[in-house]
Write an enzyme that holds these catalytic residues in place. Structure first.
Site, short mmCIF file in Angstrom:
data_model
loop_
_atom_site.label_atom_id
_atom_site.label_comp_id
_atom_site.label_asym_id
_atom_site.label_seq_id
_atom_site.Cartn_x
_atom_site.Cartn_y
_atom_site.Cartn_z
N ARG A 1 7.62 17.87 -7.06
CA ARG A 1 8.19 19.02 -7.78
C ARG A 1 7.18 20.15 -7.90
NH1 ARG A 1 12.05 17.70 -12.95
NH2 ARG A 1 13.55 16.29 -11.93
N LYS B 1 7.17 11.78 -7.87
CA LYS B 1 8.24 12.77 -7.87
C LYS B 1 7.79 14.07 -8.54
CE LYS B 1 12.15 9.58 -7.56
NZ LYS B 1 13.37 9.04 -8.22
N THR C 1 19.90 7.39 6.78
CA THR C 1 20.39 6.02 6.96
C THR C 1 20.23 5.16 5.70
OG1 THR C 1 18.26 5.25 7.84
CG2 THR C 1 19.89 6.05 9.43
N GLY C 2 19.65 5.73 4.66
CA GLY C 2 19.39 4.96 3.45
C GLY C 2 20.61 4.80 2.57
#
Length: 312
Positions: A142, A138, A12-13
């Protein structure tokens, strides 16, 4: 070979809803995750239901319920996560570590695309505080993906047109300036601008492509690698109106962080890296990356002079 079945988390973003649309348009069986945390957010629920009307399937799952995530993941071949980093003081992006664990247990996923879609975090180890938090998170995700030996593609989409083009890359507004424009330095540092639907189209193109397996896809189509000054000139040509140009030195720009609140500091730091350092376009794509418009020349990506016309 059939098309992969896709699960989109964060559907929904801002980017997520576009990726749902692109997945359906490219003929993939598409699932969207509905989390119980949705609560009474009627707008998000309506978006999910609209996806269902377009042909997507809704599957329930929660980051706080490991088995629900495992069961959702087992329905598909590819997982795409688009959860927002939101306020850089929160740990939204690190929720993906739970998704990594679910993918690892399920054992059936042939590609995972974590929530990136911006600047390549592997090139931002020097990022200014507090904006470095998002890049650090992030990179933590990863490392978890690669340690779990999960096949992946990372997508570096650079500057979203909705946030950086209509406003001629001005902080604090989304609309074109009327009389004057602030240039970062001489305004000649190159950045990369992408229309958001194009980001989604390229993202879905990658998921069944062996050329992007365990690589970073950089969205850097040649005609969208532009300086801020070029962007301003495009607007002036389209609007027929010249803007007063005020240059801000790097020192002046960084000095504005002193009295800014947390979120403003994050924005100022990111703008500094984009428009003074040129971090989006000042490197060659190596063997661990591919450029989207080279791989998919059939995609007619949006040029920024065309994009700016919507603001006239």
């Amino acid at each position: 070979m059939g098309k992969s079945k896709v699960l989109i988390v964060g559907a929904t973003g801002y980017i997520g809803q576009r990726i749902v649309k692109a997945s359906l348009a490219q003929g993939h069986i598409t699932y969207v995750l509905q989390r119980p945390e949705l609560g009474l957010d009627i707008e998000k629920l309506q978006k999910l239901l609209s996806f269902k009307r377009q042909g997507a399937y809704i599957v329930e799952g929660s980051f706080s319920d490991h088995q629900s995530l495992v069961q959702a993941v087992k329905k598909v071949d590819v997982v795409i996560c688009t959860v927002s980093g939101g306020n850089s003081q929160n740990r939204n992006l690190l929720l993906q570590l739970k998704l990594v664990e679910a993918i690892k247990e399920a054992g059936n996923i042939k590609r995972f695309l974590p929530s990136e879609f911006g600047t390549d975090p592997s090139r931002m180890g020097h990022a200014l505080e507090p904006g470095n938090v998002t890049f650090d998170q992030k990179m933590e995700v990863r490392r978890a993906i690669e340690n779990a030996k999960i096949p992946f593609t990372y997508v570096s989409a650079n500057c979203y047109a909705g946030y950086f083009v209509g406003n001629l890359s001005q902080l604090g507004t989304l609309s074109p300036p009327r009389n004057k424009v602030f240039l970062y330095g001489d305004g000649n540092v190159k950045a990369v601008y992408m229309e958001e639907d194009d980001i989604a189209t390229y993202t879905i193109k990658t998921i069944d492509d062996p050329r992007t397996l365990n690589k970073t896809l950089y969205l850097r189509p040649p005609e969208n690698i532009l300086s801020q000054r070029q962007l301003v000139e495009m607007w002036e040509n389209l609007s027929g109106k010249s803007l007063e140009k005020i240059s801000i030195s790097a020192e002046e720009f960084l000095d504005s962080m002193k009295d800014a609140d947390y979120e403003a500091k994050v924005g100022i730091g990111h703008f500094y890296h984009f428009f003074y350092e040129g971090c989006l376009a000042n490197f060659e794509i190596g063997k661990d990356g591919e450029e989207a418009s080279n791989l998919y020349p059939e995609v007619k990506y949006t040029r920024m002079d065309e994009y700016l016309k919507i603001y006239l």
